[in-house]
Design a protein around this motif. Structure first.
Motif, PDB file in Angstrom:
ATOM      1  N   VAL A 113     -50.775-101.282 -39.264  1.00 16.28           N
ATOM      2  CA  VAL A 113     -51.870-101.066 -38.309  1.00 16.28           C
ATOM      3  C   VAL A 113     -51.316-100.856 -36.904  1.00 16.28           C
ATOM      4  O   VAL A 113     -51.774 -99.961 -36.169  1.00 16.28           O
ATOM      5  N   VAL A 114     -50.314-101.623 -36.526  1.00 19.61           N
ATOM      6  CA  VAL A 114     -49.714-101.436 -35.197  1.00 19.61           C
ATOM      7  C   VAL A 114     -49.029-100.078 -35.113  1.00 19.61           C
ATOM      8  O   VAL A 114     -49.152 -99.359 -34.112  1.00 19.61           O
ATOM      9  N   TRP A 115     -48.321 -99.706 -36.154  1.00 18.68           N
ATOM     10  CA  TRP A 115     -47.638 -98.417 -36.194  1.00 18.68           C
ATOM     11  C   TRP A 115     -48.650 -97.272 -36.153  1.00 18.68           C
ATOM     12  O   TRP A 115     -48.463 -96.268 -35.453  1.00 18.68           O
ATOM     13  N   PHE A 116     -49.752 -97.406 -36.897  1.00 16.51           N
ATOM     14  CA  PHE A 116     -50.798 -96.386 -36.912  1.00 16.51           C
ATOM     15  C   PHE A 116     -51.453 -96.247 -35.544  1.00 16.51           C
ATOM     16  O   PHE A 116     -51.738 -95.132 -35.104  1.00 16.51           O
ATOM     17  N   ALA A 117     -51.681 -97.372 -34.872  1.00 15.17           N
ATOM     18  CA  ALA A 117     -52.267 -97.316 -33.532  1.00 15.17           C
ATOM     19  C   ALA A 117     -51.334 -96.579 -32.571  1.00 15.17           C
ATOM     20  O   ALA A 117     -51.789 -95.781 -31.736  1.00 15.17           O
ATOM     21  N   ARG A 118     -50.053 -96.834 -32.688  1.00 18.44           N
ATOM     22  CA  ARG A 118     -49.096 -96.146 -31.819  1.00 18.44           C
ATOM     23  C   ARG A 118     -49.080 -94.645 -32.104  1.00 18.44           C
ATOM     24  O   ARG A 118     -49.039 -93.830 -31.177  1.00 18.44           O
ATOM     25  N   LEU A 119     -49.139 -94.254 -33.373  1.00 14.90           N
ATOM     26  CA  LEU A 119     -49.187 -92.833 -33.707  1.00 14.90           C
ATOM     27  C   LEU A 119     -50.462 -92.175 -33.187  1.00 14.90           C
ATOM     28  O   LEU A 119     -50.440 -91.036 -32.715  1.00 14.90           O
ATOM     29  N   ALA A 120     -51.576 -92.891 -33.274  1.00 12.43           N
ATOM     30  CA  ALA A 120     -52.845 -92.352 -32.771  1.00 12.43           C
ATOM     31  C   ALA A 120     -52.794 -92.162 -31.257  1.00 12.43           C
ATOM     32  O   ALA A 120     -53.237 -91.131 -30.733  1.00 12.43           O
ATOM     33  N   VAL A 121     -52.237 -93.137 -30.556  1.00 13.65           N
ATOM     34  CA  VAL A 121     -52.125 -93.016 -29.096  1.00 13.65           C
ATOM     35  C   VAL A 121     -51.176 -91.885 -28.732  1.00 13.65           C
ATOM     36  O   VAL A 121     -51.430 -91.129 -27.779  1.00 13.65           O
ATOM     37  N   GLN A 122     -50.088 -91.718 -29.476  1.00  9.23           N
ATOM     38  CA  GLN A 122     -49.178 -90.609 -29.211  1.00  9.23           C
ATOM     39  C   GLN A 122     -49.872 -89.265 -29.420  1.00  9.23           C
ATOM     40  O   GLN A 122     -49.651 -88.323 -28.648  1.00  9.23           O
ATOM     41  N   SER A 123     -50.708 -89.161 -30.435  1.00 11.16           N
ATOM     42  CA  SER A 123     -51.436 -87.913 -30.679  1.00 11.16           C
ATOM     43  C   SER A 123     -52.411 -87.614 -29.540  1.00 11.16           C
ATOM     44  O   SER A 123     -52.499 -86.477 -29.079  1.00 11.16           O
ATOM     45  N   VAL A 124     -53.115 -88.641 -29.089  1.00  8.62           N
ATOM     46  CA  VAL A 124     -54.054 -88.449 -27.982  1.00  8.62           C
ATOM     47  C   VAL A 124     -53.300 -88.085 -26.708  1.00  8.62           C
ATOM     48  O   VAL A 124     -53.727 -87.192 -25.945  1.00  8.62           O
ATOM     49  N   ARG A 181     -52.220 -84.410 -26.737  1.00 11.19           N
ATOM     50  CA  ARG A 181     -53.332 -83.510 -26.428  1.00 11.19           C
ATOM     51  C   ARG A 181     -53.724 -83.597 -24.957  1.00 11.19           C
ATOM     52  O   ARG A 181     -54.071 -82.592 -24.336  1.00 11.19           O
ATOM     53  N   LEU A 182     -53.667 -84.801 -24.398  1.00  8.81           N
ATOM     54  CA  LEU A 182     -54.016 -84.981 -22.992  1.00  8.81           C
ATOM     55  C   LEU A 182     -53.014 -84.299 -22.075  1.00  8.81           C
ATOM     56  O   LEU A 182     -53.397 -83.687 -21.072  1.00  8.81           O
ATOM     57  N   CYS A 183     -51.744 -84.386 -22.415  1.00 14.00           N
ATOM     58  CA  CYS A 183     -50.717 -83.715 -21.609  1.00 14.00           C
ATOM     59  C   CYS A 183     -50.854 -82.203 -21.698  1.00 14.00           C
ATOM     60  O   CYS A 183     -50.555 -81.497 -20.734  1.00 14.00           O
ATOM     61  N   ALA A 184     -51.292 -81.694 -22.842  1.00 12.39           N
ATOM     62  CA  ALA A 184     -51.491 -80.256 -22.981  1.00 12.39           C
ATOM     63  C   ALA A 184     -52.686 -79.786 -22.153  1.00 12.39           C
ATOM     64  O   ALA A 184     -52.672 -78.672 -21.619  1.00 12.39           O
ATOM     65  N   LEU A 185     -53.692 -80.637 -22.014  1.00 11.98           N
ATOM     66  CA  LEU A 185     -54.864 -80.267 -21.216  1.00 11.98           C
ATOM     67  C   LEU A 185     -54.594 -80.337 -19.724  1.00 11.98           C
ATOM     68  O   LEU A 185     -55.102 -79.527 -18.961  1.00 11.98           O
ATOM     69  N   SER A 186     -53.823 -81.317 -19.289  1.00 10.55           N
ATOM     70  CA  SER A 186     -53.529 -81.465 -17.857  1.00 10.55           C
ATOM     71  C   SER A 186     -52.094 -81.007 -17.601  1.00 10.55           C
ATOM     72  O   SER A 186     -51.191 -81.811 -17.452  1.00 10.55           O
ATOM     73  N   ARG A 187     -51.904 -79.716 -17.515  1.00 11.49           N
ATOM     74  CA  ARG A 187     -50.563 -79.138 -17.469  1.00 11.49           C
ATOM     75  C   ARG A 187     -49.811 -79.457 -16.195  1.00 11.49           C
ATOM     76  O   ARG A 187     -48.604 -79.622 -16.208  1.00 11.49           O
ATOM     77  N   GLY A 188     -50.436 -79.550 -15.069  1.00 12.86           N
ATOM     78  CA  GLY A 188     -49.704 -79.723 -13.827  1.00 12.86           C
ATOM     79  C   GLY A 188     -49.728 -81.135 -13.274  1.00 12.86           C
ATOM     80  O   GLY A 188     -49.259 -81.368 -12.164  1.00 12.86           O
ATOM     81  N   ALA A 189     -50.249 -82.101 -14.014  1.00 10.17           N
ATOM     82  CA  ALA A 189     -50.387 -83.465 -13.506  1.00 10.17           C
ATOM     83  C   ALA A 189     -49.250 -84.339 -14.045  1.00 10.17           C
ATOM     84  O   ALA A 189     -49.277 -84.737 -15.210  1.00 10.17           O
ATOM     85  N   PRO A 190     -48.272 -84.662 -13.206  1.00 11.33           N
ATOM     86  CA  PRO A 190     -47.186 -85.514 -13.689  1.00 11.33           C
ATOM     87  C   PRO A 190     -47.613 -86.969 -13.879  1.00 11.33           C
ATOM     88  O   PRO A 190     -46.950 -87.722 -14.582  1.00 11.33           O
ATOM     89  N   VAL A 191     -48.726 -87.358 -13.274  1.00 10.09           N
ATOM     90  CA  VAL A 191     -49.199 -88.736 -13.407  1.00 10.09           C
ATOM     91  C   VAL A 191     -49.575 -89.032 -14.862  1.00 10.09           C
ATOM     92  O   VAL A 191     -49.301 -90.114 -15.379  1.00 10.09           O
TER      93      VAL A 191
END
Length: 157
Positions: A90-101, A104-114
């Protein structure tokens, strides 16, 4: 693309809406089976080494230590191994889910280093939690194999 169910348009038949969530179920079951197997391995090894280490003075080494430890695992400790595997999965799955999100978030906000920095911090924290849980689970499995306790009492020792 495949993990999110993006292949649905190329199929000649219609799929139910819940089909894309079945991928998540299968990933969790795969992680659980892997963690269950590694927990069983730690319990068998710990039980066999415990038989050898805590023998009486002058007694010969125990015969068939590994098969006896495996038999104790199958007869008495299989639920403990399943619980330990589930906690880590469950902990490993949560980490994979957060990595996936985060991907996708980094792909949407291309110029935001924050976003990238916060994502790296969150991933680092989750990796530390995952490693800690794996460490506790391995030690809990060894203590359970040595003392014959269930998961929670073994984790407290």
């Amino acid at each position: 693309e495949w993990l999110g169910g993006g292949f649905r348009e190329s199929l000649p038949f219609a799929l139910a809406d819940y089909y894309q969530y079945m991928w998540l179920y299968h990933v969790l079951c795969m992680l659980w089976s892997y963690c269950f197997t590694t927990t069983c391995m730690a319990m068998v090894t710990g039980g066999a080494v415990g038989d050898w280490f805590w023998r009486r003075d002058g007694a010969p080494p125990p015969s068939f230590a590994v098969p006896r430890s495996l038999l104790r695992l199958v007869c008495y400790q299989l639920g403990t191994a399943a619980m330990g595997g589930l906690v880590v999965a469950v902990v490993w799955f949560a980490r994979l889910a957060v990595q996936s999100v985060l991907k996708r978030l980094c792909a949407l906000s291309r110029g935001a280093p924050v976003v990238g920095v916060l994502g790296c911090l969150l991933d680092c924290c989750l990796k530390c939690i995952e490693r800690f849980v794996k460490f506790i689970n391995r030690n809990t499995a060894i203590v359970a194999a040595l003392h014959g306790d269930s998961y929670c009492p073994s984790a407290r020792r």
